[in-house]
Design a protein around this motif. Structure first.
Motif, PDB file in Angstrom:
ATOM      1  N   ALA A  94       0.698  -1.102   0.139  1.00  0.00           N
ATOM      2  CA  ALA A  94       0.066  -0.001   0.027  1.00  0.00           C
ATOM      3  C   ALA A  94       0.809   1.255   0.031  1.00  0.00           C
ATOM      4  CB  ALA A  94      -0.936  -0.019   1.074  1.00  0.00           C
ATOM      5  N   THR A  95       2.043   1.418   0.832  1.00  0.00           N
ATOM      6  CA  THR A  95       2.600   2.517   0.629  1.00  0.00           C
ATOM      7  C   THR A  95       3.564   2.481  -0.439  1.00  0.00           C
ATOM      8  OG1 THR A  95       2.992   2.022   3.345  1.00  0.00           O
ATOM      9  CG2 THR A  95       4.659   3.433   2.052  1.00  0.00           C
ATOM     10  N   ALA A  96       4.146   1.487  -1.087  1.00  0.00           N
ATOM     11  CA  ALA A  96       4.553   1.891  -2.707  1.00  0.00           C
ATOM     12  C   ALA A  96       3.713   2.112  -3.458  1.00  0.00           C
ATOM     13  CB  ALA A  96       5.075   0.344  -2.883  1.00  0.00           C
ATOM     14  N   ALA A  97       2.430   1.666  -3.469  1.00  0.00           N
ATOM     15  CA  ALA A  97       1.304   1.991  -4.526  1.00  0.00           C
ATOM     16  C   ALA A  97       0.984   3.580  -4.031  1.00  0.00           C
ATOM     17  CB  ALA A  97       0.188   1.115  -4.187  1.00  0.00           C
ATOM     18  N   LEU A  98       0.634   3.883  -2.867  1.00  0.00           N
ATOM     19  CA  LEU A  98       0.421   5.451  -2.624  1.00  0.00           C
ATOM     20  C   LEU A  98       1.509   6.191  -3.141  1.00  0.00           C
ATOM     21  CD1 LEU A  98      -1.812   7.262  -1.686  1.00  0.00           C
ATOM     22  CD2 LEU A  98      -0.754   6.843   0.541  1.00  0.00           C
ATOM     23  N   ARG A  99       2.585   5.874  -2.766  1.00  0.00           N
ATOM     24  CA  ARG A  99       3.870   6.726  -3.293  1.00  0.00           C
ATOM     25  C   ARG A  99       3.825   6.847  -4.760  1.00  0.00           C
ATOM     26  NH1 ARG A  99       8.117   4.382   0.864  1.00  0.00           N
ATOM     27  NH2 ARG A  99       7.548   6.133   2.510  1.00  0.00           N
ATOM     28  N   GLY A 100       3.547   5.817  -5.507  1.00  0.00           N
ATOM     29  CA  GLY A 100       3.743   5.949  -6.958  1.00  0.00           C
ATOM     30  C   GLY A 100       2.434   6.785  -7.412  1.00  0.00           C
ATOM     31  N   LEU A 101       1.242   6.715  -6.939  1.00  0.00           N
ATOM     32  CA  LEU A 101       0.079   7.403  -7.260  1.00  0.00           C
ATOM     33  C   LEU A 101       0.235   8.588  -7.056  1.00  0.00           C
ATOM     34  CD1 LEU A 101      -3.022   7.147  -8.160  1.00  0.00           C
ATOM     35  CD2 LEU A 101      -3.446   7.184  -5.749  1.00  0.00           C
ATOM     36  N   LEU A 102       1.158   9.364  -5.884  1.00  0.00           N
ATOM     37  CA  LEU A 102       1.416  10.576  -5.680  1.00  0.00           C
ATOM     38  C   LEU A 102       2.206  11.219  -6.456  1.00  0.00           C
ATOM     39  CD1 LEU A 102       1.431  10.363  -1.686  1.00  0.00           C
ATOM     40  CD2 LEU A 102      -0.297  11.247  -3.187  1.00  0.00           C
ATOM     41  N   THR A 103       3.148  10.380  -7.464  1.00  0.00           N
ATOM     42  CA  THR A 103       4.096  11.025  -8.112  1.00  0.00           C
ATOM     43  C   THR A 103       3.305  11.270  -9.531  1.00  0.00           C
ATOM     44  OG1 THR A 103       4.820   8.789  -9.045  1.00  0.00           O
ATOM     45  CG2 THR A 103       6.236   9.949  -7.420  1.00  0.00           C
ATOM     46  N   GLU A 104       2.095  10.427  -9.810  1.00  0.00           N
ATOM     47  CA  GLU A 104       1.285  10.666 -11.068  1.00  0.00           C
ATOM     48  C   GLU A 104       0.433  11.833 -10.913  1.00  0.00           C
ATOM     49  OE1 GLU A 104      -0.904   7.433 -12.816  1.00  0.00           O
ATOM     50  OE2 GLU A 104       0.535   5.879 -11.996  1.00  0.00           O
ATOM     51  N   VAL A 105       0.097  12.281  -9.588  1.00  0.00           N
ATOM     52  CA  VAL A 105      -0.832  13.440  -9.499  1.00  0.00           C
ATOM     53  C   VAL A 105      -0.187  14.363  -8.542  1.00  0.00           C
ATOM     54  CG1 VAL A 105      -2.897  13.964  -8.398  1.00  0.00           C
ATOM     55  CG2 VAL A 105      -2.792  11.593  -9.333  1.00  0.00           C
TER      56      VAL A 105
END
Length: 156
Positions: A94-105
């Motif tokens: 979840a942490t890795a996924a959220l970090r990735g999402l935050l770089t996209e947005v």
């Protein structure tokens, strides 16, 4: 474990449906659909959000579909949300996924909400830079009662 995000495919939906009907995960998430087992409502919800301008991603761990992550809402009020298969809890997915999402947005502020007793989700959000800004109470469908909720903000 290799965690990636990609656009949602039709073939992801059965996995999402199964994940969102795990009783323990539902209780932890708390703020869920009224009847998560209503497949027609599930399909209508996913059809609606997939046709919106929101950012919606499938979470892959070592190539397997393990959840979803999204940013949704009106500009200036946009929230993040994520759901990870319980088999992957506590493994950094979840942490890795959220970090990735935050770089996209890159827009800020972004908001998040979690049940006050959902320590895992709170840990994910704070690791990604969100800070608790308020407490609220809301009706949690998965628990059948009003519970405490934390409202978090990511400013920069």
């Amino acid at each position: 474990m290799d965690v990636e995000l990609r656009e949602v495919h039709d073939s992801d939906l059965p996995a999402f449906y199964r994940q969102m009907n795990d009783p323990e995960a539902l209780r932890m998430a708390a703020f869920t659909p009224k009847d998560p087992a209503d497949r027609d409502a599930f399909d209508a919800h996913w059809s609606r959000i997939r046709s919106s301008a929101d950012v919606l991603r499938t979470i892959l761990a070592d190539g397997d579909v393990v959840g979803s992550a999204a940013v949704y809402g009106e500009p200036g009020e946009r929230e993040v949300t994520y759901w990870v298969d319980r088999a992957y809890w506590g493994r950094g997915v979840a942490t890795a996924a959220l970090r990735g999402l935050l770089t996209e947005v890159p827009e800020r502020p972004l908001y998040a909400r979690t049940a006050a007793d959902n320590e895992g989700s709170l840990r994910v959000l704070t690791k990604c830079g969100f800070e608790v800004r308020a407490r609220a109470r809301g009706f949690a469908n998965a628990r059948g009662e009003e519970i405490d909720e934390l409202v978090l903000t990511l400013l920069g």
